[in-house]
Motif scaffolding. Structure first.
Motif, PDB file in Angstrom:
ATOM      1  N   LEU A 139       0.637  -1.866 -75.582  1.00 44.89           N
ATOM      2  CA  LEU A 139       0.016  -0.586 -75.662  1.00 44.89           C
ATOM      3  C   LEU A 139       0.427   0.376 -74.869  1.00 44.89           C
ATOM      4  CD1 LEU A 139      -3.614  -2.150 -75.425  1.00 44.89           C
ATOM      5  CD2 LEU A 139      -2.194  -1.921 -77.513  1.00 44.89           C
ATOM      6  N   LEU A 140       1.036   1.244 -75.572  1.00 43.38           N
ATOM      7  CA  LEU A 140       1.758   2.542 -74.994  1.00 43.38           C
ATOM      8  C   LEU A 140       0.849   3.823 -74.943  1.00 43.38           C
ATOM      9  CD1 LEU A 140       4.276   4.091 -73.871  1.00 43.38           C
ATOM     10  CD2 LEU A 140       4.887   4.422 -76.209  1.00 43.38           C
ATOM     11  N   CYS A 141       0.833   4.539 -73.784  1.00 44.63           N
ATOM     12  CA  CYS A 141       0.018   5.838 -73.842  1.00 44.63           C
ATOM     13  C   CYS A 141       0.803   7.149 -73.704  1.00 44.63           C
ATOM     14  CB  CYS A 141      -0.883   5.827 -72.514  1.00 44.63           C
ATOM     15  SG  CYS A 141      -2.248   7.105 -72.768  1.00 44.63           S
ATOM     16  N   ASN A 142       1.040   7.921 -74.487  1.00 47.06           N
ATOM     17  CA  ASN A 142       1.953   8.886 -74.938  1.00 47.06           C
ATOM     18  C   ASN A 142       1.373  10.133 -75.654  1.00 47.06           C
ATOM     19  OD1 ASN A 142       4.339  10.512 -74.584  1.00 47.06           O
ATOM     20  ND2 ASN A 142       5.075   9.913 -76.718  1.00 47.06           N
ATOM     21  N   PRO A 143       1.132  11.356 -74.630  1.00 50.69           N
ATOM     22  CA  PRO A 143       1.194  11.362 -73.348  1.00 50.69           C
ATOM     23  C   PRO A 143       0.477  10.449 -72.676  1.00 50.69           C
ATOM     24  CG  PRO A 143       1.000  13.719 -74.503  1.00 50.69           C
ATOM     25  CD  PRO A 143       0.822  12.714 -75.342  1.00 50.69           C
ATOM     26  N   HIS A 144       0.880  10.434 -71.378  1.00 49.45           N
ATOM     27  CA  HIS A 144       0.258   9.197 -70.477  1.00 49.45           C
ATOM     28  C   HIS A 144      -0.864   9.545 -69.774  1.00 49.45           C
ATOM     29  CE1 HIS A 144       0.556   5.256 -68.912  1.00 49.45           C
ATOM     30  NE2 HIS A 144      -0.129   5.690 -67.805  1.00 49.45           N
ATOM     31  N   ASN A 145      -1.908   9.206 -69.959  1.00 45.34           N
ATOM     32  CA  ASN A 145      -3.263   9.327 -69.121  1.00 45.34           C
ATOM     33  C   ASN A 145      -3.547   8.047 -68.422  1.00 45.34           C
ATOM     34  OD1 ASN A 145      -6.023   9.519 -68.309  1.00 45.34           O
ATOM     35  ND2 ASN A 145      -6.918   9.160 -70.378  1.00 45.34           N
TER      36      ASN A 145
ATOM     37  N   VAL B  71       4.680  13.218 -70.121  1.00 49.47           N
ATOM     38  CA  VAL B  71       5.373  13.000 -71.585  1.00 49.47           C
ATOM     39  C   VAL B  71       6.408  12.323 -71.637  1.00 49.47           C
ATOM     40  CG1 VAL B  71       5.758  14.522 -73.408  1.00 49.47           C
ATOM     41  CG2 VAL B  71       3.784  15.113 -72.134  1.00 49.47           C
ATOM     42  N   TRP B  72       6.503  10.992 -72.250  1.00 52.21           N
ATOM     43  CA  TRP B  72       7.686  10.430 -72.195  1.00 52.21           C
ATOM     44  C   TRP B  72       8.781  10.977 -73.075  1.00 52.21           C
ATOM     45  CZ3 TRP B  72       6.988   7.686 -68.328  1.00 52.21           C
ATOM     46  CH2 TRP B  72       5.724   7.019 -68.031  1.00 52.21           C
TER      47      TRP B  72
ATOM     48  N   MET C 283      -1.497  14.405 -78.069  1.00 53.06           N
ATOM     49  CA  MET C 283      -0.104  14.900 -78.403  1.00 53.06           C
ATOM     50  C   MET C 283      -0.089  16.370 -78.657  1.00 53.06           C
ATOM     51  SD  MET C 283      -0.054  13.718 -82.574  1.00 53.06           S
ATOM     52  CE  MET C 283      -1.223  14.528 -83.547  1.00 53.06           C
ATOM     53  N   ASP C 284      -1.030  17.091 -78.881  1.00 53.11           N
ATOM     54  CA  ASP C 284      -1.198  18.514 -79.148  1.00 53.11           C
ATOM     55  C   ASP C 284      -1.201  19.249 -77.784  1.00 53.11           C
ATOM     56  OD1 ASP C 284      -1.124  18.114 -82.174  1.00 53.11           O
ATOM     57  OD2 ASP C 284      -3.183  17.503 -81.840  1.00 53.11           O
TER      58      ASP C 284
ATOM     59  N   PRO D 296       2.953  16.742 -61.135  1.00 52.70           N
ATOM     60  CA  PRO D 296       2.961  17.461 -62.572  1.00 52.70           C
ATOM     61  C   PRO D 296       2.344  17.315 -63.620  1.00 52.70           C
ATOM     62  CG  PRO D 296       5.026  16.611 -61.295  1.00 52.70           C
ATOM     63  CD  PRO D 296       3.885  15.838 -60.659  1.00 52.70           C
ATOM     64  N   LEU D 297       1.958  18.301 -64.343  1.00 56.48           N
ATOM     65  CA  LEU D 297       1.328  18.017 -65.530  1.00 56.48           C
ATOM     66  C   LEU D 297       2.051  18.471 -66.665  1.00 56.48           C
ATOM     67  CD1 LEU D 297      -1.565  17.346 -66.790  1.00 56.48           C
ATOM     68  CD2 LEU D 297      -2.138  19.575 -66.986  1.00 56.48           C
ATOM     69  N   GLU D 298       2.569  17.398 -67.206  1.00 57.21           N
ATOM     70  CA  GLU D 298       3.263  17.530 -68.512  1.00 57.21           C
ATOM     71  C   GLU D 298       2.764  17.550 -69.820  1.00 57.21           C
ATOM     72  OE1 GLU D 298       7.181  15.278 -66.476  1.00 57.21           O
ATOM     73  OE2 GLU D 298       6.368  14.575 -68.557  1.00 57.21           O
ATOM     74  N   GLY D 299       1.452  17.040 -69.973  1.00 58.01           N
ATOM     75  CA  GLY D 299       0.566  16.918 -70.968  1.00 58.01           C
ATOM     76  C   GLY D 299      -0.970  16.311 -70.595  1.00 58.01           C
ATOM     77  N   THR D 300      -1.875  16.717 -71.577  1.00 51.47           N
ATOM     78  CA  THR D 300      -3.289  16.358 -71.353  1.00 51.47           C
ATOM     79  C   THR D 300      -3.866  17.149 -70.538  1.00 51.47           C
ATOM     80  OG1 THR D 300      -3.612  15.120 -69.091  1.00 51.47           O
ATOM     81  CG2 THR D 300      -2.713  14.057 -71.079  1.00 51.47           C
ATOM     82  N   TYR D 301      -5.074  17.371 -70.226  1.00 51.62           N
ATOM     83  CA  TYR D 301      -5.754  18.316 -69.401  1.00 51.62           C
ATOM     84  C   TYR D 301      -6.471  17.538 -68.303  1.00 51.62           C
ATOM     85  CZ  TYR D 301      -9.601  17.106 -72.598  1.00 51.62           C
ATOM     86  OH  TYR D 301     -10.620  16.485 -73.462  1.00 51.62           O
TER      87      TYR D 301
END
Length: 389
Positions: free
Chosen positions: A166-172, A177-178, A204-205, A317-322
């Protein structure tokens, strides 16, 4: 003034986030920064389409037409260069039920399911609740950032009992963001050891420049033992309408997954959810771009405030998600004490780190998808609460 600056009163709306503190064992006066939904309205395009359906007044059993699938496949192609056929899409009420059904469909009791931790806590529960064993592969935490320990991941994949990853991408919750080389390594390991990959790409968005989302379905190329789970729910704040789109290229996997759905007797989805999802991908692109700009400004404001006023807290660092991952370990306090200060003194409810696995010790996750003025109020409360520590 941005439309996202508008403060909307969500109390007394049956909101899980705002109206169920007491039922969840928390004081009624805690301000919620935990659950991953936003305090912003959905796009005008979505709202207008829902009003049309409500005015029509009938909410019978519904299925989407080609317009729905065209909206999805065009979005995937234009945004992520992901060529998806209509036939690959399986509709589900959510990503978490998808994870659970994938565990049931592609593994047997006693099999191992690999995860990268710390990770969104249902990754643990859907495995354990189905009598499978979590094969936990901790991420490497170094210099305030996370990376994958590929040696440990290969050891996990090499076990005969490991059937699923089970992969989380973007990772929470860690905000990674892989990158292409990381995903390529996962693909090679999965191919070598014949492990099926389920990639949760619900965020992803919500990826910030210069980072770019690469779907596992694109990275996999000549390996098709994968499922990509997507939904409009996080991006457009329509989680309560309960629609997810699960992409399964491999026909054999798709048939096994559909058979698992049939075992629980599930068929048609929420008509409003289907319409909202269609309108999201068809005509709400400008909303996403405005939203991402606003969220990243919130992140920068949070980072600047904490660095100036609460430097003992490390902002990752925040590459993705809020969802921002905060390292409180420099205080030298237990998780229980950190949580107590946040809840008793600051009157805020964040998600404590070990909820995401043992490696989350010392961290807290904060949701920054709210008006900036409210975010800054919350940060001042954190500052005041920790000044005496």
């Amino acid at each position: 003034m941005s439309k996202f600056d508008h403060i909307i009163d969500r109390y007394n709306t049956n909101s899980l986030k705002y109206d169920f503190n007491v039922e969840r064992g928390k004081p009624a006066d805690l301000f919620p920064l935990w659950v991953a939904d936003m305090d912003f309205k959905a796009s005008d395009e979505i709202l207008n389409r829902l009003h049309q359906q409500i005015d029509h007044g009938i909410f019978g059993y519904s299925e989407p037409k080609d317009e729905y699938y065209n909206a999805l496949t065009t979005w995937f192609k234009e945004e992520y260069d992901f060529e998806v056929s209509k036939d690959w899409i399986v509709k589900m009420p959510g990503v978490v039920p998808t994870l659970a059904l994938a565990v049931q469909a592609f593994t047997n009791p006693g099999d191992h399911v690999a995860i990268l931790s710390p990770v969104y806590y249902p990754f643990y529960t859907v495995v354990k609740n189905n009598d499978r064993i979590v094969e936990d592969v901790p991420l490497i935490y170094s210099n305030a950032s996370y990376s994958i320990d590929f040696e440990l991941l290969e050891n996990a994949f090499a076990l005969d009992e490991t059937k699923l990853f089970l992969l989380c991408n973007p990772h929470n919750p860690v905000g990674r963001v892989w990158k292409e080389d990381e995903l390529n390594k996962i693909v090679e390991l999965a191919k070598t050891y014949q492990v099926t990959v389920v990639s949760d790409e619900i965020h992803m968005d919500l990826v910030y420049k210069p980072h770019k989302h690469l779907s596992f379905g694109v990275a996999a190329k000549d390996y098709d033992q994968w499922i990509v789970a997507t939904a409009a729910s996080k991006t457009f704040n329509v989680a309560g309408l309960q629609v997810a789109n699960i992409i399964i290229k491999n026909e054999h996997l798709r048939d096994k997954f559909k058979k698992q759905i049939s075992k629980i007797g599930y068929s048609q989805l929420n008509v409003l959810g289907l319409l909202a999802t269609q309108e999201a991908y068809k005509s709400s692109k400008s909303y996403v771009y405005e939203l991402k700009d606003y969220l990243y400004e919130n992140y920068k404001a949070l980072k600047a405030y904490i660095e100036k006023h609460i430097p003992y807290i490390k902002v990752l660092p925040l590459e993705g998600t809020y969802l921002v991952w905060l390292d409180f370990s420099a205080f030298g306090l237990s998780e229980e004490r950190i949580t107590e200060i946040l809840q008793k003194d600051a009157k805020l409810w964040l998600h404590h780190g070990t909820l995401f696995g043992p490696t989350g010790q010392g961290f807290q996750r904060i949701n920054i998808a709210l008006p900036k003025s409210k975010l800054l109020e919350c940060l001042e409360k954190i500052k005041n609460a920790f000044e005496k520590e």
